[in-house]
Design a protein around this motif. Structure first.
Motif, PDB file in Angstrom:
ATOM      1  N   ASP A  38     -29.907  32.324  13.105  1.00 42.95           N
ATOM      2  CA  ASP A  38     -30.248  30.917  12.849  1.00 42.95           C
ATOM      3  C   ASP A  38     -29.463  30.399  11.649  1.00 42.95           C
ATOM      4  OD1 ASP A  38     -31.480  32.110  10.672  1.00 42.95           O
ATOM      5  OD2 ASP A  38     -33.515  31.888  11.479  1.00 42.95           O
ATOM      6  N   ASP A  39     -29.780  29.173  11.224  1.00 41.59           N
ATOM      7  CA  ASP A  39     -29.044  28.555  10.119  1.00 41.59           C
ATOM      8  C   ASP A  39     -29.189  29.344   8.823  1.00 41.59           C
ATOM      9  OD1 ASP A  39     -28.186  26.548  11.782  1.00 41.59           O
ATOM     10  OD2 ASP A  39     -29.723  25.096  11.176  1.00 41.59           O
ATOM     11  N   ALA A  40     -30.390  29.924   8.606  1.00 41.03           N
ATOM     12  CA  ALA A  40     -30.600  30.697   7.380  1.00 41.03           C
ATOM     13  C   ALA A  40     -29.684  31.920   7.340  1.00 41.03           C
ATOM     14  CB  ALA A  40     -32.069  31.125   7.283  1.00 41.03           C
ATOM     15  N   VAL A  41     -29.536  32.588   8.482  1.00 44.12           N
ATOM     16  CA  VAL A  41     -28.655  33.756   8.547  1.00 44.12           C
ATOM     17  C   VAL A  41     -27.203  33.335   8.329  1.00 44.12           C
ATOM     18  CG1 VAL A  41     -27.815  35.627  10.013  1.00 44.12           C
ATOM     19  CG2 VAL A  41     -30.232  35.016  10.045  1.00 44.12           C
ATOM     20  N   LEU A  42     -26.803  32.228   8.940  1.00 47.36           N
ATOM     21  CA  LEU A  42     -25.429  31.757   8.786  1.00 47.36           C
ATOM     22  C   LEU A  42     -25.133  31.390   7.337  1.00 47.36           C
ATOM     23  CD1 LEU A  42     -25.077  29.541  11.987  1.00 47.36           C
ATOM     24  CD2 LEU A  42     -23.975  31.738  11.553  1.00 47.36           C
ATOM     25  N   THR A  43     -26.098  30.760   6.654  1.00 43.35           N
ATOM     26  CA  THR A  43     -25.921  30.416   5.245  1.00 43.35           C
ATOM     27  C   THR A  43     -25.763  31.681   4.411  1.00 43.35           C
ATOM     28  OG1 THR A  43     -27.205  28.381   5.482  1.00 43.35           O
ATOM     29  CG2 THR A  43     -26.954  29.265   3.249  1.00 43.35           C
ATOM     30  N   ASP A  44     -26.587  32.699   4.723  1.00 52.05           N
ATOM     31  CA  ASP A  44     -26.502  33.967   4.003  1.00 52.05           C
ATOM     32  C   ASP A  44     -25.166  34.650   4.273  1.00 52.05           C
ATOM     33  OD1 ASP A  44     -27.847  36.069   2.404  1.00 52.05           O
ATOM     34  OD2 ASP A  44     -27.649  37.239   4.252  1.00 52.05           O
ATOM     35  N   PHE A  45     -24.674  34.559   5.508  1.00 51.32           N
ATOM     36  CA  PHE A  45     -23.388  35.168   5.859  1.00 51.32           C
ATOM     37  C   PHE A  45     -22.249  34.487   5.106  1.00 51.32           C
ATOM     38  CE2 PHE A  45     -19.754  35.562   8.939  1.00 51.32           C
ATOM     39  CZ  PHE A  45     -19.557  36.928   8.757  1.00 51.32           C
ATOM     40  N   LYS A  46     -22.306  33.156   4.989  1.00 54.14           N
ATOM     41  CA  LYS A  46     -21.275  32.441   4.232  1.00 54.14           C
ATOM     42  C   LYS A  46     -21.250  32.909   2.773  1.00 54.14           C
ATOM     43  CE  LYS A  46     -21.106  28.088   6.853  1.00 54.14           C
ATOM     44  NZ  LYS A  46     -21.366  26.625   6.794  1.00 54.14           N
ATOM     45  N   SER A  47     -22.439  33.061   2.187  1.00 57.51           N
ATOM     46  CA  SER A  47     -22.513  33.523   0.800  1.00 57.51           C
ATOM     47  C   SER A  47     -21.945  34.929   0.661  1.00 57.51           C
ATOM     48  CB  SER A  47     -23.974  33.508   0.317  1.00 57.51           C
ATOM     49  OG  SER A  47     -24.500  32.201   0.356  1.00 57.51           O
ATOM     50  N   PHE A  48     -22.239  35.765   1.666  1.00 56.86           N
ATOM     51  CA  PHE A  48     -21.719  37.127   1.635  1.00 56.86           C
ATOM     52  C   PHE A  48     -20.195  37.133   1.696  1.00 56.86           C
ATOM     53  CE2 PHE A  48     -20.147  40.810   4.008  1.00 56.86           C
ATOM     54  CZ  PHE A  48     -20.592  41.836   3.201  1.00 56.86           C
ATOM     55  N   LEU A  49     -19.608  36.280   2.540  1.00 56.64           N
ATOM     56  CA  LEU A  49     -18.153  36.215   2.644  1.00 56.64           C
ATOM     57  C   LEU A  49     -17.522  35.811   1.314  1.00 56.64           C
ATOM     58  CD1 LEU A  49     -17.587  34.532   6.143  1.00 56.64           C
ATOM     59  CD2 LEU A  49     -17.439  36.959   5.562  1.00 56.64           C
ATOM     60  N   LYS A  50     -18.153  34.871   0.633  1.00 55.25           N
ATOM     61  CA  LYS A  50     -17.618  34.443  -0.666  1.00 55.25           C
ATOM     62  C   LYS A  50     -17.723  35.565  -1.690  1.00 55.25           C
ATOM     63  CE  LYS A  50     -18.591  29.523   0.041  1.00 55.25           C
ATOM     64  NZ  LYS A  50     -19.405  28.342  -0.386  1.00 55.25           N
ATOM     65  N   THR A  51     -18.864  36.262  -1.696  1.00 54.91           N
ATOM     66  CA  THR A  51     -19.038  37.387  -2.619  1.00 54.91           C
ATOM     67  C   THR A  51     -18.032  38.489  -2.328  1.00 54.91           C
ATOM     68  OG1 THR A  51     -21.413  36.917  -2.789  1.00 54.91           O
ATOM     69  CG2 THR A  51     -20.687  39.102  -3.472  1.00 54.91           C
ATOM     70  N   ASP A  52     -17.755  38.681  -1.051  1.00 53.72           N
ATOM     71  CA  ASP A  52     -16.818  39.736  -0.626  1.00 53.72           C
ATOM     72  C   ASP A  52     -15.367  39.253  -0.673  1.00 53.72           C
ATOM     73  OD1 ASP A  52     -17.188  42.427   0.044  1.00 53.72           O
ATOM     74  OD2 ASP A  52     -16.573  42.078   2.113  1.00 53.72           O
ATOM     75  N   LYS A  53     -15.159  38.026  -1.150  1.00 51.21           N
ATOM     76  CA  LYS A  53     -13.831  37.439  -1.325  1.00 51.21           C
ATOM     77  C   LYS A  53     -13.037  37.353  -0.025  1.00 51.21           C
ATOM     78  CE  LYS A  53     -13.570  38.885  -6.167  1.00 51.21           C
ATOM     79  NZ  LYS A  53     -12.821  39.637  -7.196  1.00 51.21           N
ATOM     80  N   VAL A  54     -13.746  36.942   1.045  1.00 53.78           N
ATOM     81  CA  VAL A  54     -13.100  36.692   2.327  1.00 53.78           C
ATOM     82  C   VAL A  54     -12.906  35.180   2.459  1.00 53.78           C
ATOM     83  CG1 VAL A  54     -13.256  36.906   4.825  1.00 53.78           C
ATOM     84  CG2 VAL A  54     -14.194  38.709   3.353  1.00 53.78           C
ATOM     85  N   ASP A  55     -11.655  34.735   2.483  1.00 54.41           N
ATOM     86  CA  ASP A  55     -11.359  33.303   2.515  1.00 54.41           C
ATOM     87  C   ASP A  55     -11.587  32.713   3.900  1.00 54.41           C
ATOM     88  OD1 ASP A  55     -10.603  33.296  -0.165  1.00 54.41           O
ATOM     89  OD2 ASP A  55      -8.528  33.849   0.316  1.00 54.41           O
ATOM     90  N   TYR A  56     -12.126  31.515   3.954  1.00 50.99           N
ATOM     91  CA  TYR A  56     -12.306  30.791   5.213  1.00 50.99           C
ATOM     92  C   TYR A  56     -12.532  29.323   4.877  1.00 50.99           C
ATOM     93  CZ  TYR A  56     -17.293  30.494   4.162  1.00 50.99           C
ATOM     94  OH  TYR A  56     -18.497  30.217   3.564  1.00 50.99           O
ATOM     95  N   SER A  57     -12.374  28.484   5.883  1.00 46.17           N
ATOM     96  CA  SER A  57     -12.661  27.055   5.724  1.00 46.17           C
ATOM     97  C   SER A  57     -13.857  26.710   6.603  1.00 46.17           C
ATOM     98  CB  SER A  57     -11.450  26.215   6.134  1.00 46.17           C
ATOM     99  OG  SER A  57     -11.223  26.316   7.529  1.00 46.17           O
ATOM    100  N   ASP A  58     -14.503  25.583   6.288  1.00 44.14           N
ATOM    101  CA  ASP A  58     -15.625  25.135   7.115  1.00 44.14           C
ATOM    102  C   ASP A  58     -15.175  24.871   8.541  1.00 44.14           C
ATOM    103  OD1 ASP A  58     -17.433  25.318   5.047  1.00 44.14           O
ATOM    104  OD2 ASP A  58     -17.218  23.213   4.420  1.00 44.14           O
ATOM    105  N   ALA A  59     -13.942  24.382   8.705  1.00 46.79           N
ATOM    106  CA  ALA A  59     -13.419  24.122  10.047  1.00 46.79           C
ATOM    107  C   ALA A  59     -13.289  25.434  10.830  1.00 46.79           C
ATOM    108  CB  ALA A  59     -12.072  23.418   9.956  1.00 46.79           C
ATOM    109  N   ASP A  60     -12.765  26.482  10.160  1.00 46.05           N
ATOM    110  CA  ASP A  60     -12.673  27.795  10.802  1.00 46.05           C
ATOM    111  C   ASP A  60     -14.046  28.279  11.237  1.00 46.05           C
ATOM    112  OD1 ASP A  60      -9.917  28.083  10.514  1.00 46.05           O
ATOM    113  OD2 ASP A  60     -10.095  29.013   8.542  1.00 46.05           O
ATOM    114  N   PHE A  61     -15.001  28.147  10.345  1.00 42.70           N
ATOM    115  CA  PHE A  61     -16.346  28.657  10.601  1.00 42.70           C
ATOM    116  C   PHE A  61     -16.984  27.929  11.779  1.00 42.70           C
ATOM    117  CE2 PHE A  61     -20.694  29.863   9.823  1.00 42.70           C
ATOM    118  CZ  PHE A  61     -20.601  31.110   9.209  1.00 42.70           C
TER     119      PHE A  61
END
Length: 539
Positions: free
Chosen positions: A451-474
């Motif tokens: 759900d949206d909560a999981v997706l928000t948590d995944f985005k935060s994890f990607l930033k912490t893990d220094k994986v670059d992405y854009s909102d358009a990519d996502f």
């Protein structure tokens, strides 16, 4: 003569002697080689030993035992065989043992997939990718993401997967102590595992993918494949009104198992496949028993990596109009290898036959003038297939099919092509690492959805893990992201099969294949009508 040279000569003499025996067998005349042939073999061996002596005496580095083996096992012998065709092959002792293990579909160990990964502490360790359902590792609570620290008190740091695997394998009933590091755990975990027989089923998924529609995923053709398919059909029972057989990525395997599987869907006496070679008599394999019970429409899902025995099944069901073939043109491997066991636990897989589908199609793809790398990995699918040079055949009901370049699907479905964003996430093992993070202090049930909560948590994890992405990519790849998160979490929480099933439930190719079930039903009706007409004409 130096010891290493003698060892090389013994290996080569043994190999050439076996080839001579195989050549005699292929000619159907044991010890019938001409003097000229024998002289040619001796001359070739002599030339090789002359070259090897020069190399050994003058090469910049000393040739140790391992390098001698590589020269023989990885250099001279495979190179000679690949001049013949892309599929004749030589198995050194390790490869031969692995091949036999793959054919049997079982071994003794603890039951988990492993691979090296770099940890956050900068140390590369072998990590558990998944555990086999019902295995000692699964029952003990070992989870994907667990890093192996010690095996029987011996540090596993710096070991590769093969070294770790060899330590974990052993006789049934013996114990092996393994210490693991798990993300979120305060201290390492120790598991006392009792080794057991680890079956590796070729049918890893068999369930109703939607009401009345059975789904069977066949990974390869082993000694148990036809039995496993039969068990799946029995489990589905009379409630099944349609079937999808997924052969995508299936590299093939045992010919007799492909024939036995095809037998379950054809009429008794139908030809499954024919073998034609230079030296042995032609062999025609037929359905000995035929389909039992009521009939139902069948879709066979294939792709560019569906090969060999999987193409036998696809071609037989297509030629007899028993199944609608859906997906991509298959690999095109129509060469049959006979495995000759050689002394010192080595093996020679030598091409002895070509196989043909019931309509007479040769499925082998052209390999003349093509490098081994290009043959396996470079295939230009962007251009429309040129069928002008392909042989034209007909199915039982008169449909046109083509030979000489794999099995052409009745309905084409392109495989999804990964983009830069997807490759970036996969190269960072983003979903695997997120699984460890997400489940470190929580669990999920089988009703879990991303759900949206999981997706928000995944985005935060990607930033912490220094994986670059854009909102358009996502946003563009949202469905793919959800499928991978859910599948990876299910693998860890419920086992590999449940994780794979979660991925299949969201598989766009399977969803598209299901839309062709009416066409598969029409094909079944056409097949029945064609058989009735042939029967009437015989009377």
């Amino acid at each position: 003569m130096p010891t290493r040279t003698r060892r090389a000569l013994v290996s080569l003499s043994l190999f050439f002697g076996t080839c001579a025996l195989a050549g005699s067998m292929l000619n159907g005349r044991v010890n019938a080689q001409s003097a000229t042939d024998e002289s040619t073999v001796r001359d070739s061996l002599h030339q090789f030993t002359d070259v090897y002596s020069v190399v050994e005496g003058n090469y910049a580095d000393k040739l140790d035992t391992d390098k001698v083996d590589k020269v023989i096992y990885d250099g001279a012998i495979p190179s000679m065989l690949h001049v013949l065709d892309p599929h004749s092959n030589f198995y050194d002792p390790k490869a031969y043992a692995q091949m036999r293990e793959d054919q049997h579909g079982r071994y003794y160990g603890v039951g988990m997939h492993i691979q090296p990964q770099m940890g956050k502490d900068g140390v590369q360790r072998v990590v558990v990718i998944d555990t086999f359902d019902g295995s000692p590792a699964y029952k003990s609570g070992i989870k994907p993401g667990d890093a192996i620290l010690f095996i029987e008190g011996k540090s596993a740091d710096g070991m590769d997967s093969l070294a770790v695997s060899n330590l974990l394998k052993g006789p049934k009933g013996t114990h092996v102590a393994v210490q693991m590091q798990r993300e979120g755990a305060d201290k390492p975990l120790t598991f006392d595992l009792t080794r057991d027989e680890i079956p590796r089923p070729s049918v890893d998924l068999a369930y109703f993918i939607k009401p009345g529609i059975g789904y069977i995923h066949v990974t390869q053709f082993m000694e148990t494949t036809s039995h496993e398919v039969g068990d799946a059909l029995t489990k589905f029972g009379p409630e099944m009104t349609g079937l999808i057989i997924d052969l995508r990525g299936n590299p093939g395997g045992l010919l007799n198992e492909a024939v036995a599987m095809s037998d379950k869907f054809l009429s008794r006496g139908d030809i499954v496949v024919s073998q034609k070679g230079r030296s042995f008599q032609d062999v025609v394999y037929k359905a000995n028993h035929g389909e039992q019970g009521k009939k139902y429409p069948i879709i066979v899902l294939v792709n560019r990596n569906t090969a060999s025995a999987a193409e036998i099944v696809s071609g037989a069901l297509q030629d007899h109009d028993r199944a609608l073939i859906v997906g991509e043109t298959t690999f095109g491997k129509g060469l049959v290898q006979t495995v000759f066991q050689i002394a010192e636990n080595t093996g020679l897989a030598l091409t002895t036959y070509h196989y043909y589908t019931p309509s007479g199609r040769l499925i082998q793809r052209d390999y003349n003038g093509v490098s081994l790398y290009d043959y396996y990995y470079v295939r230009n699918d962007a251009k429309p297939a040129d069928k002008s040079n392909l042989e034209v055949k007909q199915t039982d009901s008169g449909r046109t099919v083509y030979g000489g370049g794999g099995i052409t699907p009745d309905e084409k479905i392109e495989s999804p092509h990964s983009n830069a964003f997807e490759n970036n996430l996969l190269s960072h093992a983003a979903f695997f690492d997120y699984m460890k993070h997400y489940l470190a202090h929580r669990s999920i049930d089988k009703n879990f959805q991303v759900d949206d909560a999981v997706l928000t948590d995944f985005k935060s994890f990607l930033k912490t893990d220094k994986v670059d992405y854009s909102d358009a990519d996502f946003n563009t790849n949202l469905s793919w992201i959800k499928m991978n998160i859910r599948s990876q979490l299910f693998i860890s929480q419920f086992g590999a099969n449940e994780g794979f099933r979660a991925a299949k439930d969201d598989d766009p190719q399977i969803a598209k294949a299901l839309t062709f079930m009416p066409e598969a039903l029409a094909l079944e009706e056409r097949s029945d009508k064609s058989k009735e007409q042939r029967t009437a004409s015989i009377k």
